[in-house]
Design an enzyme around this catalytic site. Structure first.
Site, PDB file in Angstrom:
ATOM      1  N   TYR A 113      25.174 103.037 192.681  1.00 50.20           N
ATOM      2  CA  TYR A 113      24.722 102.268 191.527  1.00 50.20           C
ATOM      3  C   TYR A 113      23.387 102.996 191.262  1.00 50.20           C
ATOM      4  O   TYR A 113      22.852 103.130 189.990  1.00 50.20           O
ATOM      5  CB  TYR A 113      24.853 100.987 191.547  1.00 50.20           C
ATOM      6  CG  TYR A 113      24.234  99.834 190.643  1.00 50.20           C
ATOM      7  CD1 TYR A 113      25.185  99.774 189.474  1.00 50.20           C
ATOM      8  CD2 TYR A 113      23.191  99.139 190.685  1.00 50.20           C
ATOM      9  CE1 TYR A 113      24.645  99.100 188.583  1.00 50.20           C
ATOM     10  CE2 TYR A 113      22.780  98.460 189.840  1.00 50.20           C
ATOM     11  CZ  TYR A 113      23.416  98.400 188.501  1.00 50.20           C
ATOM     12  OH  TYR A 113      22.978  97.534 187.432  1.00 50.20           O
TER      13      TYR A 113
ATOM     14  N   LYS B  49      22.064 105.062 187.704  1.00 50.44           N
ATOM     15  CA  LYS B  49      21.151 104.421 187.046  1.00 50.44           C
ATOM     16  C   LYS B  49      19.791 105.353 186.991  1.00 50.44           C
ATOM     17  O   LYS B  49      19.150 105.412 185.804  1.00 50.44           O
ATOM     18  CB  LYS B  49      20.831 103.064 187.032  1.00 50.44           C
ATOM     19  CG  LYS B  49      22.026 102.032 187.092  1.00 50.44           C
ATOM     20  CD  LYS B  49      22.238 101.866 185.604  1.00 50.44           C
ATOM     21  CE  LYS B  49      23.073 100.702 185.343  1.00 50.44           C
ATOM     22  NZ  LYS B  49      23.426 100.479 183.810  1.00 50.44           N
TER      23      LYS B  49
END
Ligand code: UDP
Length: 294
Positions: A150, A154
């Site tokens: 994650y 990002k």
């Protein structure tokens, strides 16, 4: 950007934040096209919008090419699993939506000459060694830990957004979202606020990971959404290039949250200590001076 006769595309629009964003954009007079593959989102979140004359929903995986007819003024890229439980279960989808999905969403914005707004995250700071976190802090991320799927997706998404801005002159902004709670969080979402409330109401033990001394700063969803739309509608300026933290600058321990939930629900649930997840950030608190300044 004024909101009159504007059309926005919201990826992840059937998710927790995405659906609140659709609601608020419609209230402000936008036409909204919501795209979602319903991996973690649900049509329950947008059921109340389905008959709205200015709202359209398309079931679409945004890692695949997005063909949108007609003018688009804003693309808001909110698609991604975002609960640690979800992205640990769906590592590849998480990496793909942050990388390929961001690329497709940027491509759509470029074709339409639209403003692009990226939903980034406080996870880009990892387990921060600086507290509170200003946007200038580069973070302390373990790229190969379980949360790396994650965090790095990002971080890549931010870099890609700046690539499009600097190379193609695209009008972009990036919001780093801190812990948010409110209606439409899934009861089994796995995040701390929903877990504790559900556990308290079901008279089950409240699962504190570690000693509960780790901190988070919790923002109510409507406050976050107002901040995001203010950012979307802010004047185009060089200052918009770098990310903006949006969140509540009041930091609390997980233990404090557990006690508060017990008090507010009147529940007699006991506390059950469980192991701290790998790389769980020990502190998190946004420095929001930049957001306030605009
Ligand atoms: N947490 C906890 N019990 C739970 C769920 C989470 O103690 O049942 C802790 C977790 O270890 C973390 C904090 O609460 O320190 C926030 O976790 P969450 O999953 O909500 O999101 P994160 O901020 O880690 O992305």
């Amino acid at each position: 950007m004024s909101s009159l006769s504007r059309r926005a595309v919201v990826t992840g629009g059937a998710g927790f934040l995405g659906s609140h964003l659709c609601d608020f954009l419609l209230e402000r007079g936008y036409d909204v096209l919501c795209l979602d593959n319903l991996l973690t989102g649900s049509t329950d979140n947008i059921a109340h919008l389905l008959g709205h004359p200015k709202f359209k929903f398309g079931k679409h995986d945004v890692t695949e090419y997005m063909f949108v007819e007609g003018p688009v003024d804003a693309v808001l890229h909110f698609a991604s699993p975002a609960s640690p439980v979800d992205y640990l279960e769906m590592p590849i989808q998480t990496l793909k939506v942050g990388s390929l999905g961001t690329h497709k969403a940027l491509g759509l914005a470029k074709t339409k000459n639209a403003r692009f707004l990226l939903a980034s995250t406080s996870e880009v700071y990892g387990d921060p060694l600086v507290n509170p976190q200003p946007e200038t802090y580069w973070g302390n991320v373990n790229p190969i830990g379980p949360r790396g799927v994650y965090d790095e997706a990002k971080r890549f998404a931010e870099a890609m957004t700046l690539g499009y801005r600097r190379y193609h002159g695209l009008d972009t902004s990036i919001v780093r979202i801190f812990n948010t709670y409110g209606p439409r969080m899934r009861p089994n979402d796995g995040r701390v606020v929903s877990n504790f409330i559900v556990q308290a109401l079901q008279k089950k033990p409240l699962t504190i990971y570690g000693e509960g001394e780790q901190t988070r700063s919790f923002t109510y969803v409507s406050d976050l959404i107002r901040g995001i739309v203010a950012l979307l509608e802010a004047d185009k300026s060089p200052e918009m290039e770098t990310p903006f933290n949006i969140g509540n600058p009041e930091e609390r321990t997980v233990r404090y949250l557990a006690d508060l939930v017990l008090k507010l629900t009147g529940s007699t649930s006991p506390i059950l200590k469980q192991p701290l997840p790998v790389d769980d950030p020990q502190v998190r608190c946004p420095d929001i001076r930049r957001a306030k300044s605009i």
